[in-house]
Scaffold this active site. Structure first.
Site, PDB file in Angstrom:
ATOM      1  N   ASP A  42      28.396  34.894  55.842  1.00  0.00           N
ATOM      2  CA  ASP A  42      27.334  34.433  55.383  1.00  0.00           C
ATOM      3  C   ASP A  42      26.363  35.320  54.528  1.00  0.00           C
ATOM      4  O   ASP A  42      25.476  34.689  53.626  1.00  0.00           O
ATOM      5  CB  ASP A  42      26.449  34.420  56.796  1.00  0.00           C
ATOM      6  CG  ASP A  42      24.891  34.200  56.961  1.00  0.00           C
ATOM      7  OD1 ASP A  42      24.826  32.830  56.763  1.00  0.00           O
ATOM      8  OD2 ASP A  42      24.291  34.810  56.943  1.00  0.00           O
ATOM      9  N   ASP A 111      31.260  27.740  60.138  1.00  0.00           N
ATOM     10  CA  ASP A 111      31.545  29.110  60.280  1.00  0.00           C
ATOM     11  C   ASP A 111      32.956  29.567  59.744  1.00  0.00           C
ATOM     12  O   ASP A 111      32.927  30.683  59.134  1.00  0.00           O
ATOM     13  CB  ASP A 111      31.638  29.320  61.699  1.00  0.00           C
ATOM     14  CG  ASP A 111      30.309  29.381  62.411  1.00  0.00           C
ATOM     15  OD1 ASP A 111      29.334  29.100  61.895  1.00  0.00           O
ATOM     16  OD2 ASP A 111      30.156  29.324  63.737  1.00  0.00           O
ATOM     17  N   GLU A 114      32.537  30.091  56.140  1.00  0.00           N
ATOM     18  CA  GLU A 114      31.938  31.601  55.699  1.00  0.00           C
ATOM     19  C   GLU A 114      32.766  32.638  55.877  1.00  0.00           C
ATOM     20  O   GLU A 114      32.996  33.564  55.096  1.00  0.00           O
ATOM     21  CB  GLU A 114      30.622  31.621  56.794  1.00  0.00           C
ATOM     22  CG  GLU A 114      29.531  30.822  56.248  1.00  0.00           C
ATOM     23  CD  GLU A 114      28.439  30.910  57.140  1.00  0.00           C
ATOM     24  OE1 GLU A 114      27.192  30.756  56.688  1.00  0.00           O
ATOM     25  OE2 GLU A 114      28.439  31.465  58.319  1.00  0.00           O
TER      26      GLU A 114
END
Lengths: 222, 222
Positions: A42, A111, A114
């Protein structure tokens, strides 16, 4: 899907394939999984997209760059990019998660993407991770329309309704809460007869913008 | 302060000193100023500190790493680091800003430090900017106590009061607003007879934590 086929799609060959495997492993499958990698990834995607916007738009101000980045780096975009890369078929999920459709879930796919960015960073360093982020965001940057993305929600809502010859929204103050130095305003936005949204903010204007943003979201997704 | 003296403190020599000058220029002084650089620098410091925490604490989970980073990368810390580097004397401020004490203002000093991080990145690339962030955060990372930073606000408040042999806080639900699927809770936290704080959250527990965090802040800063 075999990992080497995924590596082709990613256009990156891991020296340590275990990192890629970890990035694809959901916690329901076991340890090590992608959760910690996601935290690192991230931060990389936020930085690389910040740099791309900084270089691409030399005349935009800081607040405008921030808004553009928030528009680009969000779960929805990361989810779409993960779909384009075909991550779903490569995910490692526990049985329950697999049966309940985890491989198509936007939160899991975004997710994992990332986490893959972090895995590339840990495997090959900054340059390949930056190149990967730049590559997957190329089409999104090309499609970005700063004029549109930067308009405030009330303006966007008004223009959206005008373009469809619908009556303009009405805003009404519902409540003011709190003491004088820390007031909170709640506003209702009414669009036609059917749509009512509410927004809260530290000023009447901020609350109106929040209610307009909610209305705009509902109209665009319906 | 001459820029070459500042470069010694930064332990970085700019190929293009204009970048350093821009990073030190407040908008009250003119263009080009540090505002856009700050946007880029913020993304770099968040990434580099994320990486440092990721490597330093291999057993912490994502949420814990996020909380530690929020604890480290905040205006107060950046302000203190800017003071240690002596940035204030090197800032370029407009007359009004200078007279009103802009060179000591935490927001200006912390923003300028982020801008300097971006300037190093643009001047020398990723490696020197990462080395600079790692260097200035070394002492903060060494002082970091995950056990303390990671405790939730209610626990910290309770322990703070117990250590001072003061009565424990009392929490009272003030109001529940909104419809069933989107309720908002407001809680009052009472510490002794004098301190009352309120917190809002999407659950009673979240609202209690928010009210405790506010009480803790007020106690620690008084």
């Amino acid at each position: 899907m075999a990992l080497d086929r995924l590596e082709q799609r990613l256009d990156y060959a891991f020296s340590n394939p275990r990192l890629l495997r970890q990035a694809l492993t959901h916690r329901s499958y076991g340890q090590p999984n992608y959760e910690r990698l996601e935290f690192l990834g991230d931060s990389i995607v936020n930085h690389v997209v910040a740099l791309a916007l900084f270089e691409r738009y030399p005349h935009l101000r800081e607040g405008e760059l921030s808004r553009l980045r928030a528009h680009l780096v969000c779960q929805q975009t990361l989810y779409e990019l993960a779909l384009e890369l075909g991550l779903g078929a490569a995910l490692l999920l526990g049985d329950g998660e697999l049966k309940s459709g985890g491989a198509e879930r936007p939160s899991i796919l975004s997710d994992a993407l990332e986490a893959i960015i972090a895995a590339i960073y840990l495997d090959g360093g900054y340059d390949p991770s930056k190149a990967f982020v730049d590559r997957i965001f190329t089409s999104r940057l090309a499609l970005l329309d700063p004029d549109k993305s930067l308009k405030d929600p009330k303006t966007r809502l008004q223009e959206w309704l005008q373009a469809r010859k619908q009556p303009l929204p009405r805003y009404a103050l519902v409540e003011v809460r709190g003491e004088a130095h820390a007031q909170e305003f709640e506003v209702e936005c009414a669009v036609g007869e059917r749509l009512r949204t509410r927004g809260v903010g530290s000023s009447r204007r901020a609350a109106e913008q929040a209610s307009a943003a909610d209305a705009m979201n509902q109209l665009e997704s319906s």
